[in-house]
Design an enzyme around this catalytic site. Structure first.
Site, PDB file in Angstrom:
ATOM      1  N   ARG A  74       0.841  -1.201   0.000  1.00 59.13           N
ATOM      2  CA  ARG A  74       0.000   0.000   0.000  1.00 59.13           C
ATOM      3  C   ARG A  74       0.880   1.258   0.000  1.00 59.13           C
ATOM      4  O   ARG A  74       0.576   2.228  -0.696  1.00 59.13           O
ATOM      5  CB  ARG A  74      -0.914   0.002   1.234  1.00 59.13           C
ATOM      6  CG  ARG A  74      -2.053  -0.989   1.107  1.00 59.13           C
ATOM      7  CD  ARG A  74      -2.899  -1.030   2.358  1.00 59.13           C
ATOM      8  NE  ARG A  74      -3.540   0.239   2.667  1.00 59.13           N
ATOM      9  CZ  ARG A  74      -4.136   0.501   3.824  1.00 59.13           C
ATOM     10  NH1 ARG A  74      -4.169  -0.418   4.769  1.00 59.13           N
ATOM     11  NH2 ARG A  74      -4.709   1.662   4.041  1.00 59.13           N
ATOM     12  N   HIS A 123      -6.444   7.907  11.999  1.00 58.58           N
ATOM     13  CA  HIS A 123      -6.191   6.471  11.813  1.00 58.58           C
ATOM     14  C   HIS A 123      -4.712   6.157  11.581  1.00 58.58           C
ATOM     15  O   HIS A 123      -4.366   5.047  11.182  1.00 58.58           O
ATOM     16  CB  HIS A 123      -7.035   5.919  10.650  1.00 58.58           C
ATOM     17  CG  HIS A 123      -8.498   5.825  10.982  1.00 58.58           C
ATOM     18  ND1 HIS A 123      -9.473   5.506  10.065  1.00 58.58           N
ATOM     19  CD2 HIS A 123      -9.151   6.009  12.158  1.00 58.58           C
ATOM     20  CE1 HIS A 123     -10.663   5.502  10.658  1.00 58.58           C
ATOM     21  NE2 HIS A 123     -10.493   5.815  11.923  1.00 58.58           N
ATOM     22  N   CYS A 131       7.288   0.985  17.334  1.00 57.38           N
ATOM     23  CA  CYS A 131       7.798  -0.189  18.050  1.00 57.38           C
ATOM     24  C   CYS A 131       6.746  -0.712  19.024  1.00 57.38           C
ATOM     25  O   CYS A 131       6.197   0.045  19.822  1.00 57.38           O
ATOM     26  CB  CYS A 131       9.076   0.176  18.807  1.00 57.38           C
ATOM     27  SG  CYS A 131       9.739  -1.243  19.719  1.00 57.38           S
ATOM     28  N   CYS A 149      13.002  -2.455  15.550  1.00 58.59           N
ATOM     29  CA  CYS A 149      13.204  -1.139  16.151  1.00 58.59           C
ATOM     30  C   CYS A 149      14.699  -0.799  16.235  1.00 58.59           C
ATOM     31  O   CYS A 149      15.476  -1.584  16.781  1.00 58.59           O
ATOM     32  CB  CYS A 149      12.582  -1.107  17.545  1.00 58.59           C
ATOM     33  SG  CYS A 149      12.816   0.480  18.376  1.00 58.59           S
ATOM     34  N   THR A 190     -16.272   9.797   2.487  1.00 62.78           N
ATOM     35  CA  THR A 190     -16.256   8.735   3.499  1.00 62.78           C
ATOM     36  C   THR A 190     -17.621   8.067   3.563  1.00 62.78           C
ATOM     37  O   THR A 190     -18.652   8.736   3.423  1.00 62.78           O
ATOM     38  CB  THR A 190     -15.843   9.236   4.901  1.00 62.78           C
ATOM     39  OG1 THR A 190     -16.039   8.166   5.842  1.00 62.78           O
ATOM     40  CG2 THR A 190     -16.630  10.451   5.340  1.00 62.78           C
TER      41      THR A 190
HETATM   42  P1  OAD Z   1     -14.746   3.699   2.506  1.00 58.82           P
HETATM   43  O1  OAD Z   1     -14.057   2.871   1.479  1.00 58.82           O
HETATM   44  O2  OAD Z   1     -15.566   3.002   3.538  1.00 58.82           O
HETATM   45  O3  OAD Z   1     -15.706   4.729   1.780  1.00 58.82           O
HETATM   46  C1  OAD Z   1     -15.270   5.499   0.694  1.00 58.82           C
HETATM   47  C2  OAD Z   1     -16.407   6.430   0.342  1.00 58.82           C
HETATM   48  O4  OAD Z   1     -15.975   7.321  -0.662  1.00 58.82           O
HETATM   49  C3  OAD Z   1     -17.652   5.714  -0.201  1.00 58.82           C
HETATM   50  O5  OAD Z   1     -18.792   6.221   0.474  1.00 58.82           O
HETATM   51  C4  OAD Z   1     -17.667   6.112  -1.692  1.00 58.82           C
HETATM   52  O6  OAD Z   1     -19.009   6.279  -2.171  1.00 58.82           O
HETATM   53  C5  OAD Z   1     -16.965   7.439  -1.649  1.00 58.82           C
HETATM   54  N1  OAD Z   1     -16.250   7.801  -2.871  1.00 58.82           N
HETATM   55  C6  OAD Z   1     -15.510   7.010  -3.697  1.00 58.82           C
HETATM   56  N2  OAD Z   1     -14.938   7.719  -4.670  1.00 58.82           N
HETATM   57  C7  OAD Z   1     -15.319   9.013  -4.477  1.00 58.82           C
HETATM   58  C8  OAD Z   1     -15.056  10.236  -5.144  1.00 58.82           C
HETATM   59  N3  OAD Z   1     -14.271  10.299  -6.222  1.00 58.82           N
HETATM   60  N4  OAD Z   1     -15.617  11.366  -4.650  1.00 58.82           N
HETATM   61  C9  OAD Z   1     -16.413  11.340  -3.553  1.00 58.82           C
HETATM   62  N5  OAD Z   1     -16.700  10.211  -2.885  1.00 58.82           N
HETATM   63  C10 OAD Z   1     -16.149   9.065  -3.323  1.00 58.82           C
HETATM   64  O7  OAD Z   1     -13.626   4.633   3.172  1.00 58.82           O
HETATM   65  P2  OAD Z   1     -13.659   5.395   4.549  1.00 58.82           P
HETATM   66  O8  OAD Z   1     -14.993   5.952   4.832  1.00 58.82           O
HETATM   67  O9  OAD Z   1     -12.503   6.304   4.528  1.00 58.82           O
HETATM   68  O10 OAD Z   1      -9.981   2.503   8.783  1.00 58.82           O
HETATM   69  O11 OAD Z   1     -13.350   4.214   5.544  1.00 58.82           O
HETATM   70  C11 OAD Z   1     -13.192   4.512   6.873  1.00 58.82           C
HETATM   71  C12 OAD Z   1     -12.186   3.612   7.491  1.00 58.82           C
HETATM   72  O12 OAD Z   1     -12.543   2.252   7.243  1.00 58.82           O
HETATM   73  C13 OAD Z   1     -10.788   3.705   6.919  1.00 58.82           C
HETATM   74  O13 OAD Z   1     -10.050   4.788   7.439  1.00 58.82           O
HETATM   75  C14 OAD Z   1     -10.199   2.403   7.365  1.00 58.82           C
HETATM   76  C15 OAD Z   1     -11.347   1.464   7.108  1.00 58.82           C
HETATM   77  O14 OAD Z   1     -11.490   0.463   8.013  1.00 58.82           O
HETATM   78  C16 OAD Z   1      -8.882   1.968   9.310  1.00 58.82           C
HETATM   79  O15 OAD Z   1      -8.015   1.475   8.630  1.00 58.82           O
HETATM   80  C17 OAD Z   1      -8.814   2.090  10.793  1.00 58.82           C
END
Ligand code: OAD
Length: 249
Positions: A74, A123, A131, A149, A190
């Protein structure tokens, strides 16, 4: 107001140009236009990798090589892409509004590369390792495999928050405080399903704040947001910035 035509309500524009306390919350959708896969939905990262296999303390304990290889992959992916117009527009907002906080769930560092400085990475950040023994944090570059570490020789882990782990209390407190006192809260890209990030917009709403949401699809926040535009974060945010400060362009 819900607008699925992509048109930005005039009230959002005037609230941004007159904002004294702006908070922006971002998720994976903001980096999608850079080519970084999201977690959920079409082409989601989690489609190929079950989160409980890779993003939990248990997974790391059971197979640290696999977890590290996923994070190295990633990190390398992210290093090969560029910030997009969404990141640029948010950095522009910071340059215009003194009391500004960006809260991001993204661990890719693209906001900082676009010039954002007031960023709460709730996050964590996949460009760093921490570490497990002494807590030392180091920046990652070309490393591969397991990381040891340099201070105590203990095992290092990605400096991110995993499922089942708590967020940093200090960062979360700052995020809640900023959300509660914001006069405009912009939520972009999100899915609004992962807590506690998903509750920040509701904290703003409870305190009389105005919440503007941008997403390709409706989310659990959409019914409660003050305004929503269904559209691409890069396009909508660029247009919003242009409209808010167009007389200065
Ligand atoms: P998600 O993958 O859950 O959601 C991405 C959102 O972005 C979705 O609602 C899509 O509809 C929207 N989307 C995609 N492309 C887009 C664009 N070009 N413009 C506008 N919207 C768009 O991602 P997050 O909400 O960030 O946590 O996920 C939250 C957390 O879930 C992440 O930080 C991660 C994961 O578990 C950890 O790793 C702790």
């Amino acid at each position: 107001m819900k607008d699925s035509s992509g048109r930005i309500p005039r009230e959002v524009v005037s609230r941004l140009s007159g904002s004294k306390r702006l908070v922006v919350l971002t998720g994976a959708g903001v980096s999608a236009e850079s080519g970084v896969p999201t977690f959920r939905g079409r082409d989601g990262l989690w489609r190929n990798h079950r989160p409980e296999e890779l993003a939990t303390p248990e997974a790391f304990k059971g197979n640290p090589e696999l977890v590290w290889s996923w994070y190295h992959w990633r990190r390398n992916t992210v290093r090969q892409v560029l910030p997009n117009p969404a990141h640029d527009a948010i950095a522009r907002m910071e340059s215009k509004i003194e009391d500004f906080v960006l809260i991001t769930q993204n661990v890719d560092g693209l906001h900082q590369r676009a010039g954002s400085e007031k960023v709460l990475q709730i996050h964590g950040d996949l460009h760093y390792a921490r570490c497990s023994d002494c807590g030392a944090v180091i920046a990652l570059e070309e490393q591969e495999g397991m990381i040891t570490c340099p201070m105590c020789r203990g095992p290092m882990r990605p400096d991110v928050v995993w499922f089942g782990e708590s967020l940093d209390v200090g960062l979360l407190t700052q995020a809640y405080n900023a959300s509660e006192r914001s006069d405009l809260f912009i939520v972009a890209g999100t899915s609004n399903v992962v807590q506690p990030a998903a509750s920040l917009a509701f904290a703003a709403i409870r305190n009389g704040g105005y919440v503007f949401e941008i997403n390709l699809d409706p989310t659990p926040l959409t019914g409660s947001a003050s305004a929503t535009v269904i559209g691409k974060a890069g396009e909508v945010l660029q247009e919003l910035v242009r409209l808010a400060w167009e007389e200065e362009e």
